[in-house]
Design an enzyme around this catalytic site. Structure first.
Site, PDB file in Angstrom:
ATOM      1  N   THR A  73       0.840  -1.204   0.000  1.00 22.11           N
ATOM      2  CA  THR A  73       0.000   0.000   0.000  1.00 22.11           C
ATOM      3  C   THR A  73       0.874   1.252   0.000  1.00 22.11           C
ATOM      4  OG1 THR A  73      -1.762  -1.180   1.135  1.00 22.11           O
ATOM      5  CG2 THR A  73      -1.776   1.226   1.328  1.00 22.11           C
ATOM      6  N   SER A 202       5.459  -6.710  -1.915  1.00 27.59           N
ATOM      7  CA  SER A 202       5.151  -6.784  -0.486  1.00 27.59           C
ATOM      8  C   SER A 202       5.515  -8.176   0.029  1.00 27.59           C
ATOM      9  CB  SER A 202       3.655  -6.523  -0.305  1.00 27.59           C
ATOM     10  OG  SER A 202       3.312  -6.556   1.044  1.00 27.59           O
ATOM     11  N   ALA A 203       6.378  -8.238   1.057  1.00 28.14           N
ATOM     12  CA  ALA A 203       6.969  -9.524   1.463  1.00 28.14           C
ATOM     13  C   ALA A 203       5.956 -10.541   1.991  1.00 28.14           C
ATOM     14  CB  ALA A 203       8.043  -9.270   2.531  1.00 28.14           C
ATOM     15  N   HIS A 204       4.884 -10.047   2.613  1.00 30.73           N
ATOM     16  CA  HIS A 204       3.973 -11.022   3.245  1.00 30.73           C
ATOM     17  C   HIS A 204       3.168 -11.838   2.236  1.00 30.73           C
ATOM     18  CE1 HIS A 204      -0.140  -9.017   3.163  1.00 30.73           C
ATOM     19  NE2 HIS A 204       0.623  -7.987   2.860  1.00 30.73           N
ATOM     20  N   CYS A 327      -8.966  -6.778   2.217  1.00 29.11           N
ATOM     21  CA  CYS A 327      -9.248  -5.384   2.587  1.00 29.11           C
ATOM     22  C   CYS A 327     -10.736  -5.103   2.485  1.00 29.11           C
ATOM     23  CB  CYS A 327      -8.496  -4.445   1.649  1.00 29.11           C
ATOM     24  SG  CYS A 327      -6.821  -4.965   1.393  1.00 29.11           S
TER      25      CYS A 327
END
Ligand code: PLP
Length: 386
Positions: A73, A202-204, A327
């Site tokens: 984000t 984004s790593a996750h 989200c």
């Protein structure tokens, strides 16, 4: 009860090997990397290694920037707002082209800029959930500052035609950003082969730690940071660097790339096994062509079955899936992306997403098939509309 996790597009388990590599950086090798003492300076080599792993992971040039952020984000906001400051407010452009498939971190940033007077074109989706590159060609004008089109969609898994989009942007001399949050770890991402100016990850989403991500900026492009403060990241992103997570993200990127062949064959096979079993039921549709989706994702609409009811039924049996992007999981509105594909409202409300990972087993899929079929049968029996 053996729990089964099929919500990997929302987030993934941190690979235990990633966690082990991160652990010493909490209580043994700690310090602020900016500090001029051994606690801080000892962190420079592992941080360099992690950055090298990230550069190698997407095949970036040394002269290009990879900026560490807190998440996807932040990356998407940073890039789009930087273009607003540099090419729009302080330039002669006033137009952004994006698509109706984008994650809220792109869509809502564009909507915010519309309120500041920027013109935004939202490319529509076809029934397969993809944009038409020709629409992009028509949409770009001499006032276009940026094209922002995602690499792969989080809900349907549909892969967008990156090469064509990149070629069009190059021909028309327009900056190109892609949100690659759902692409890394699922398909090969090589920005030498497909030239891109800005790029978010984004790593996750690829078995790295949550709360860290990155953005790529091609060499020579003017960038204004979202955060002002310290001079970290060459003055492009202020804030003390989260060293344990950076080390974890570097190794997670390397492992994700090493596992791409497994993703392409084994994860793909398991996803298709589940998909074929679901398709053997009456009145179901899977969104997006199998060939043009990331290997781990399926989104199914089941006539006569509310997505939320099915989700609860699966959850009761230990299976985690999703009715759309995490989200928006509490929002019972038919999902905007699904609607943009022209799926009628009845079917849009019946959608459920299942997303696998390299940790998904054959047994997980066999159990899911049985539970899923039973749940659909039971819910259809009590349905007033089916
Ligand atoms: N972009 C896409 C396509 C996503 O799927 C997500 C998260 O679901 C994001 C961006 C946001 O990433 P993060 O959760 O790291 O902020």
């Amino acid at each position: 009860m053996n729990r089964i996790y099929l919500d990997n597009n929302a987030t993934t388990i941190v690979d235990p090997k990633v966690k082990d590599i991160m652990t010493p950086f909490f209580c043994q090798q700690y310090g602020n990397p900016e500090s001029l003492h051994s606690f801080g300076m000892q962190l420079h080599p592992p941080m360099r290694k992690a950055l090298d792993q990230l550069y190698a992971g997407i095949n970036a040039n040394d002269e290009d920037d990879i900026i560490i952020t807190s998440c996807g984000t932040e990356g998407n906001n940073s890039i789009i707002k930087s273009v607003y400051f540099n090419q729009i407010l302080n330039g002669d452009k006033n137009h952004i082209v994006t698509s109706l498939a984008e994650h809220p971190s792109v869509a809502k940033t564009c909507a915010f800029l519309e309120k500041q007077g920027v013109e935004v074109t939202y490319l529509s989706l076809d029934k397969k959930g993809c944009i038409n590159p020709q629409d992009l060609e028509y949409a770009i004008t001499e006032h276009t500052a940026l094209v922002s089109i995602m690499w792969a969609n989080n809900e349907t898994g549909v892969i967008f035609p990156m090469k064509e989009v990149s070629d069009i942007c190059r021909q028309k001399n327009v900056l190109f950003h892609t949100d690659a949050v759902q692409a890394i770890g699922k398909i090969k991402v090589d920005i030498q082969k497909i030239p891109i100016d800005f790029f978010t990850f984004s790593a996750h989403k690829f078995h790295g730690p949550p709360g860290i991500g990155g953005l790529y900026i091609r060499n020579g492009i003017k960038f204004s940071p979202l955060f002002h403060g310290g001079e970290q990241m060459n003055d492009k992103r202020a804030g003390t660097i989260n060293v344990p997570s950076l080390v974890g993200m570097g190794v997670a990127m390397e492992m994700a790339n090493d596992a791409l062949e497994y993703e392409k064959t084994e994860v793909y096979r398991l996803r298709n096994k589940l998909e074929d079993a679901i398709l053997s039921l009456d009145d179901v549709i899977i969104l997006g062509d199998r060939k043009y989706r990331v290997p781990n994702t399926l989104f199914v609409s089941i006539k006569g079955v509310e997505g939320e009811s099915l989700l609860w039924d699966l959850n009761k049996n230990g299976i985690a899936a999703s009715t759309g992007s995490a989200c928006a999981a509490e929002d019972l509105q038919a999902d905007a992306v699904i609607e943009a594909m022209g799926v009628n409202d009845d079917l849009a409300h019946t959608g459920i997403r299942m997303s696998l990972s390299r940790f998904t087993t054959e047994e997980d899929i066999d159990t899911t098939i049985t539970v899923f079929k039973n749940a659909v049968e039971r819910l259809r029996k009590i349905s007033t509309v089916y």
